[in-house]
Design a protein around this motif. Sequence first.
Motif: not given
Length: 203
Positions: A51-63
Amino acid sequence: MSILATTPESQAFGLKAKIYDDDLQSHGYVAKHTKDLAVNPEAYLAFEALISAITQNMDVRRYELITLAAAQALGSAHCRLAHGLKALRAIDEEELVQIARDYHNAGLSPAEVAMMEYAERLSTDAVAMTDTDTLELRDHGFTDREILDITLAAAARNFMSRTLQAIAAEVDVPTKLSPQLRAALLTPLAQYGAAAKPRHRDA
């Protein structure tokens, strides 16, 4: 209720103790499903790393929007409640209640609606998806990296939600959720046949 034999908090050590402590720091208690998943602590931590790798370039709202859409399609009370609470880090409660009830009529941007529809489609009928689905995301301005990350986030939620459902993990209701938000998160699950009945957990 899960049949898995879990480790009491007083007896946890090593990786399990770390996992339990993370829950205590975040929620004030160790969730029942965390104890179930910690039966294999290496797998639990590997999922967290994914999850950390997936979201490293994604903001919290989008995730969280992706996660809530996928969890709704999967009928996952576990993930709707847990991520309803986490979503409050990036979305105010009034807006989140509207999103949880019906994201199509919550004032979201067309791109956010398309993204959530994509997550739902992946979670209900991925075998029928074609490049038309990903092209729709591109038409809404998402880059190839963003399209892949949206896909990975939704797919990862399928992994976790289905795992918790398969082992019949007990559903914890975070006490920090207001009754209004809790109801908004759970009500849409009825159309997907969600059967899990949440257990209220005092912090």
